[in-house]
Design a protein around this motif. Sequence first.
Motif, PDB file in Angstrom:
ATOM      1  N   ILE A   1      19.740  36.426  29.772  1.00 41.00           N
ATOM      2  CA  ILE A   1      18.597  35.862  30.593  1.00 41.00           C
ATOM      3  C   ILE A   1      17.460  37.234  31.274  1.00 41.00           C
ATOM      4  O   ILE A   1      16.965  37.669  31.658  1.00 41.00           O
ATOM      5  N   GLY A   2      18.977  38.339  31.161  1.00 41.61           N
ATOM      6  CA  GLY A   2      18.251  39.198  31.213  1.00 41.61           C
ATOM      7  C   GLY A   2      18.103  39.775  33.400  1.00 41.61           C
ATOM      8  O   GLY A   2      17.865  40.446  33.595  1.00 41.61           O
ATOM      9  N   GLU A   3      18.942  38.909  33.693  1.00 40.75           N
ATOM     10  CA  GLU A   3      18.997  39.161  34.811  1.00 40.75           C
ATOM     11  C   GLU A   3      19.754  39.942  35.299  1.00 40.75           C
ATOM     12  O   GLU A   3      21.259  40.097  34.708  1.00 40.75           O
ATOM     13  N   ALA A   4      20.231  40.747  36.565  1.00 37.66           N
ATOM     14  CA  ALA A   4      20.728  41.603  36.656  1.00 37.66           C
ATOM     15  C   ALA A   4      22.113  40.889  36.874  1.00 37.66           C
ATOM     16  O   ALA A   4      22.233  39.885  37.752  1.00 37.66           O
ATOM     17  N   PRO A   5      23.364  41.745  37.399  1.00 37.13           N
ATOM     18  CA  PRO A   5      24.442  41.089  37.777  1.00 37.13           C
ATOM     19  C   PRO A   5      24.415  40.815  39.276  1.00 37.13           C
ATOM     20  O   PRO A   5      23.931  41.504  39.830  1.00 37.13           O
ATOM     21  N   VAL A   6      25.263  39.647  39.861  1.00 35.66           N
ATOM     22  CA  VAL A   6      25.906  40.271  40.996  1.00 35.66           C
ATOM     23  C   VAL A   6      27.254  40.271  41.377  1.00 35.66           C
ATOM     24  O   VAL A   6      28.317  40.439  40.518  1.00 35.66           O
TER      25      VAL A   6
ATOM     26  N   GLN B   1      20.967  29.750  28.175  1.00 31.87           N
ATOM     27  CA  GLN B   1      19.599  31.258  27.331  1.00 31.87           C
ATOM     28  C   GLN B   1      18.584  30.417  27.267  1.00 31.87           C
ATOM     29  O   GLN B   1      17.345  30.964  27.045  1.00 31.87           O
ATOM     30  N   GLU B   2      19.270  29.186  26.093  1.00 33.39           N
ATOM     31  CA  GLU B   2      18.504  28.366  25.148  1.00 33.39           C
ATOM     32  C   GLU B   2      17.353  27.187  26.659  1.00 33.39           C
ATOM     33  O   GLU B   2      16.347  27.344  25.802  1.00 33.39           O
ATOM     34  N   ARG B   3      17.864  27.637  27.759  1.00 38.16           N
ATOM     35  CA  ARG B   3      17.315  26.442  28.659  1.00 38.16           C
ATOM     36  C   ARG B   3      16.672  27.113  28.717  1.00 38.16           C
ATOM     37  O   ARG B   3      15.245  26.422  29.305  1.00 38.16           O
ATOM     38  N   TYR B   4      16.315  28.578  29.776  1.00 38.02           N
ATOM     39  CA  TYR B   4      16.006  28.909  31.003  1.00 38.02           C
ATOM     40  C   TYR B   4      15.174  30.418  30.258  1.00 38.02           C
ATOM     41  O   TYR B   4      13.727  30.596  31.239  1.00 38.02           O
ATOM     42  N   LEU B   5      15.316  31.032  28.673  1.00 40.68           N
ATOM     43  CA  LEU B   5      14.927  31.981  28.465  1.00 40.68           C
ATOM     44  C   LEU B   5      13.785  31.617  26.417  1.00 40.68           C
ATOM     45  O   LEU B   5      12.879  31.798  26.529  1.00 40.68           O
ATOM     46  N   GLY B   6      15.241  30.570  26.024  1.00 42.47           N
ATOM     47  CA  GLY B   6      14.312  30.403  24.527  1.00 42.47           C
ATOM     48  C   GLY B   6      14.153  31.674  23.650  1.00 42.47           C
ATOM     49  O   GLY B   6      13.518  31.151  23.005  1.00 42.47           O
ATOM     50  N   ASP B   7      14.773  33.246  23.766  1.00 43.47           N
ATOM     51  CA  ASP B   7      14.695  33.920  22.676  1.00 43.47           C
ATOM     52  C   ASP B   7      15.383  33.771  21.955  1.00 43.47           C
ATOM     53  O   ASP B   7      16.932  34.218  21.513  1.00 43.47           O
TER      54      ASP B   7
ATOM     55  N   VAL C   1      18.087  36.919  21.325  1.00 37.96           N
ATOM     56  CA  VAL C   1      19.076  36.755  22.407  1.00 37.96           C
ATOM     57  C   VAL C   1      20.569  35.240  21.436  1.00 37.96           C
ATOM     58  O   VAL C   1      21.788  35.517  21.057  1.00 37.96           O
ATOM     59  N   SER C   2      20.143  34.745  21.007  1.00 33.22           N
ATOM     60  CA  SER C   2      20.604  33.589  20.992  1.00 33.22           C
ATOM     61  C   SER C   2      21.495  33.743  19.827  1.00 33.22           C
ATOM     62  O   SER C   2      22.258  33.489  19.752  1.00 33.22           O
ATOM     63  N   GLN C   3      20.575  34.560  19.178  1.00 37.86           N
ATOM     64  CA  GLN C   3      21.568  35.003  17.994  1.00 37.86           C
ATOM     65  C   GLN C   3      22.604  35.533  17.841  1.00 37.86           C
ATOM     66  O   GLN C   3      23.708  35.281  17.215  1.00 37.86           O
ATOM     67  N   GLU C   4      22.437  36.608  18.928  1.00 37.12           N
ATOM     68  CA  GLU C   4      23.420  36.972  19.116  1.00 37.12           C
ATOM     69  C   GLU C   4      24.395  36.704  19.555  1.00 37.12           C
ATOM     70  O   GLU C   4      25.966  36.888  19.535  1.00 37.12           O
TER      71      GLU C   4
END
Length: 188
Positions: free
Chosen positions: A18-23, A140-146, A149-152
């Motif tokens: 979802i494009g978030e930075a790592p922790v 990703q599908e729940r919070y971004l829905g791209d 990205v899902s396909q990858e």
Amino acid sequence: MLFVSTELDAINLILSGIGEAPVNSLTESESIDVDNARSLLATVSRNIQRQGWQFNTLTNVTIMPDTNSKKIRYNPSWIKITATNGKVYVKRGDFLYNLTEKTDTFNEDIQLTIIEAVDFEDLPDEFKTLITAEAAIFFQERYLGDENVSQELRIEESRAYADIVQYCIDTGSNMFQTTGMQSALERR
């Protein structure tokens, strides 16, 4: 190809979906995304492990009742139990319950086949990867829905699934008789 060796690796891969930075740490993070990713990772892990695999299925386990109470404490790591004597046992409260005889007391040892939850860190690498890929897709599908990205992520999931097939071949597991695998195979 995904590489996952720790829960932190898995969470960072899920967050990257979802494009978030790592922790740097799971214990010191105050991010709701980290909490949600951890929860989803645990759910997917339990669902995949519920199918029963060579690494988490214990057969012919002798369970002894407590000598005083005659009860058997239910282990929270047990995902599924099957009696070898044809009886049906379930969890009731903190104890094992004999559904066939309608009692929670046992006068003798019982034999069970147990599917046990294994901590993420102790899973075979192939399963860490598959669990992470599936959790990343759901997250990703729940919070971004791209869809791109899902396909990858689905490509990575397919690769991870192929590794599971090889794992079954290498360990002599019969994934075609594993609970839930027939429907999973039909989807692929």
